[in-house]
Design an enzyme around this catalytic site. Structure first.
Site, PDB file in Angstrom:
ATOM      1  N   HIS A 161       0.844  -1.210   0.000  1.00 28.49           N
ATOM      2  CA  HIS A 161       0.000   0.000   0.000  1.00 28.49           C
ATOM      3  C   HIS A 161       0.878   1.259   0.000  1.00 28.49           C
ATOM      4  O   HIS A 161       0.648   2.188  -0.787  1.00 28.49           O
ATOM      5  CB  HIS A 161      -0.897  -0.061   1.246  1.00 28.49           C
ATOM      6  CG  HIS A 161      -1.703   1.150   1.534  1.00 28.49           C
ATOM      7  ND1 HIS A 161      -3.069   1.206   1.347  1.00 28.49           N
ATOM      8  CD2 HIS A 161      -1.353   2.370   2.026  1.00 28.49           C
ATOM      9  CE1 HIS A 161      -3.524   2.398   1.708  1.00 28.49           C
ATOM     10  NE2 HIS A 161      -2.498   3.130   2.123  1.00 28.49           N
ATOM     11  N   GLU A 162       1.892   1.282   0.867  1.00 32.61           N
ATOM     12  CA  GLU A 162       2.731   2.485   0.979  1.00 32.61           C
ATOM     13  C   GLU A 162       3.550   2.719  -0.288  1.00 32.61           C
ATOM     14  O   GLU A 162       3.741   3.867  -0.698  1.00 32.61           O
ATOM     15  CB  GLU A 162       3.654   2.390   2.203  1.00 32.61           C
ATOM     16  CG  GLU A 162       2.944   2.273   3.547  1.00 32.61           C
ATOM     17  CD  GLU A 162       1.944   3.384   3.816  1.00 32.61           C
ATOM     18  OE1 GLU A 162       2.025   4.440   3.167  1.00 32.61           O
ATOM     19  OE2 GLU A 162       1.051   3.178   4.662  1.00 32.61           O
ATOM     20  N   HIS A 180      -5.497   7.209  -1.777  1.00 32.78           N
ATOM     21  CA  HIS A 180      -6.467   6.288  -1.173  1.00 32.78           C
ATOM     22  C   HIS A 180      -7.719   6.212  -2.035  1.00 32.78           C
ATOM     23  O   HIS A 180      -8.162   7.209  -2.612  1.00 32.78           O
ATOM     24  CB  HIS A 180      -6.845   6.758   0.241  1.00 32.78           C
ATOM     25  CG  HIS A 180      -5.730   6.571   1.218  1.00 32.78           C
ATOM     26  ND1 HIS A 180      -5.444   7.483   2.204  1.00 32.78           N
ATOM     27  CD2 HIS A 180      -4.827   5.567   1.364  1.00 32.78           C
ATOM     28  CE1 HIS A 180      -4.419   7.050   2.913  1.00 32.78           C
ATOM     29  NE2 HIS A 180      -4.022   5.886   2.424  1.00 32.78           N
TER      30      HIS A 180
HETATM   31 ZN   LIG Z   1      -2.254   5.051   2.637  1.00 32.76          ZN
END
Ligand SMILES: [Zn+2]
Length: 419
Positions: A220-221, A230
């Site tokens: 995700h990062e 997001h």
């Molecule tokens: Zn995030």
């Protein structure tokens, strides 16, 4: 009354141990904080967020430049206060394996819930190679939400060659926060991923939070590092500036049911299985084609990302042995290096560089090597030596500066690498 207190206490315990209570990611807050103090970065982010013109649904498998396979060199900084936080090489490698699967669309769960979004599941076609693990003990029990982990002087570990490698810092962020990363355009040494020690890697034998034990926090990062937002656009029914992801009310936690609908315009099927949502690790398993195209745009246009993806894993190699673990590295020694005490030879080298401290024994000194452009290329800490050898063979031909520092004492010498 006693029952009420007990119930309240029990619910508090439940809340604290429930995965939803953790802050999956503080990237949005980190970016906003930087924008407030750095107008140049603020302008870059504003442009980044509204940039929709360089990718579209019709790109489906991305523009030609994206068809190539990219391999990104990675350096992992393991910052530990307790021995348990000094995670193993195997745990670090397990995270690299997850990145290679998730960014190569070869993850086992990629084909889950095919009835949902099969037609837009994408493939980043990006691989990662682990070049270096830096282990450093720190006085910080927890870093929390700041950039201190990225600076040796603040008890962290300076980024290594951030224009050519993706830096990942693994440290305790407290009980709540799992990770954060900046969008492209930030000061180069701050670019990269910060991940909580207990959410880094994959494996039953490791000490990982139950809901976040498959390495998806770092996936995700890294998505943020490539300019991805997001999926709910960081506001109610906000846009992530990607055409093939639906409007989401807000982040999803846990593992929603198949068919979970948004209440936003058109009540679309929410894409909670996307890596840029907040669901549990086992319930996120793809980037969309639109996200692949958007990431490709930033990879090809951001100077730092472009430089990183054009770096070669082949010329970089593990230099674990170069790093000496030093306890409480941010505590300065009272001993100092005398002026003109440092001699380096040969000043033109293809591989080995010898440092000689002729007048005093060095105690806990830091050695940094910089390129002519000022990028940090290598670092090392030494203690209790009068002579030390440095392997600089992985550096390409050019002029470099070696800086030896100890407290406020600092000496710099120039040398040339000629293969
Ligand atoms: Zn995030």
């Amino acid at each position: 009354m006693r029952t009420i207190v007990l119930l309240a206490f029990a619910s508090l315990l439940f809340f604290q141990t429930n995965g939803q209570d953790r802050n999956r990611c503080a990237s949005h807050e980190a970016v906003k904080q930087q924008m407030a103090i750095d107008p140049v970065y603020a302008k870059k982010v504003e442009q980044l967020l509204k940039n929709k013109g360089n990718y579209s649904r019709s790109d489906k498998k991305g523009p030609p430049a994206q068809q190539r396979s990219i391999t990104i060199p990675v350096v992992v900084h393991v910052l530990y206060n307790s021995a348990e936080q000094n995670i193993s090489d195997a745990q670090v490698q397990s995270q690299i394996d997850v990145l290679n699967e998730d960014f190569g669309a070869t993850n086992d769960d990629y084909n889950n819930y095919e009835a949902g979004y099969r037609s837009v599941k994408g493939d980043m076609d990006i691989q990662y190679c682990l070049v270096q693990i830096i282990r450093k003990q720190t006085k910080h029990k927890s870093f929390g939400f700041n950039d201190n982990m990225k600076y040796t002087q603040k008890g962290g570990s300076d980024a290594i060659d951030p224009m050519h490698m993706l830096n990942i810092w693994v440290c305790d962020l407290g009980n709540k926060l799992l990770g954060f990363a900046y969008y492209p355009g930030i000061t180069p040494e701050k670019f990269g991923v910060v991940c909580h020690t207990n959410a880094f890697g994959r494996g039953e034998g490791y000490n990982l939070f139950a809901e976040y034990s498959l390495g998806r926090t770092t996936t995700h990062e890294v998505g943020h590092c490539f300019g991805l937002v997001h999926i709910w656009g960081d506001r109610t029914c906000g846009s992530d500036e990607v055409d093939d992801t639906p409007l989401h009310d807000s982040p999803n936690f846990g593992c929603p049911e198949e068919g979970h609908l948004s209440t936003c315009t058109g009540t679309p099927l929410e894409m909670w299985m996307n890596y840029m949502d907040y669901t549990d690790d086992r319930c996120m398993y793809f980037f969309s084609d639109g996200q692949v195209s958007r990431a490709s745009f930033f990879i090809d246009s951001d100077p730092q990302l472009t430089s990183i993806i054009n770096s070669s894993c082949g010329t970089a190699r593990r230099t674990n042995d170069d790093i000496t673990n030093v306890s409480n590295s941010n505590v300065n020694s009272s001993r100092t290096i005398l002026t003109n005490d440092l001699i380096i030879y040969p000043t033109i080298t293809a591989g080995q560089l010898t440092l000689s401290f002729s007048k005093t024994t060095v105690a806990k000194a830091e050695i940094n090597i910089y390129s002519q452009a000022g990028s940090l290329m290598m670092k090392k800490q030494i203690a209790g030596k009068t002579v030390d050898q440095l392997d600089v063979s992985r550096l390409t031909n050019g002029i470099y500066f070696i800086e030896v520092s100890q407290g406020i004492s600092r000496q710099t010498r120039k040398f040339v690498v000629q293969h």
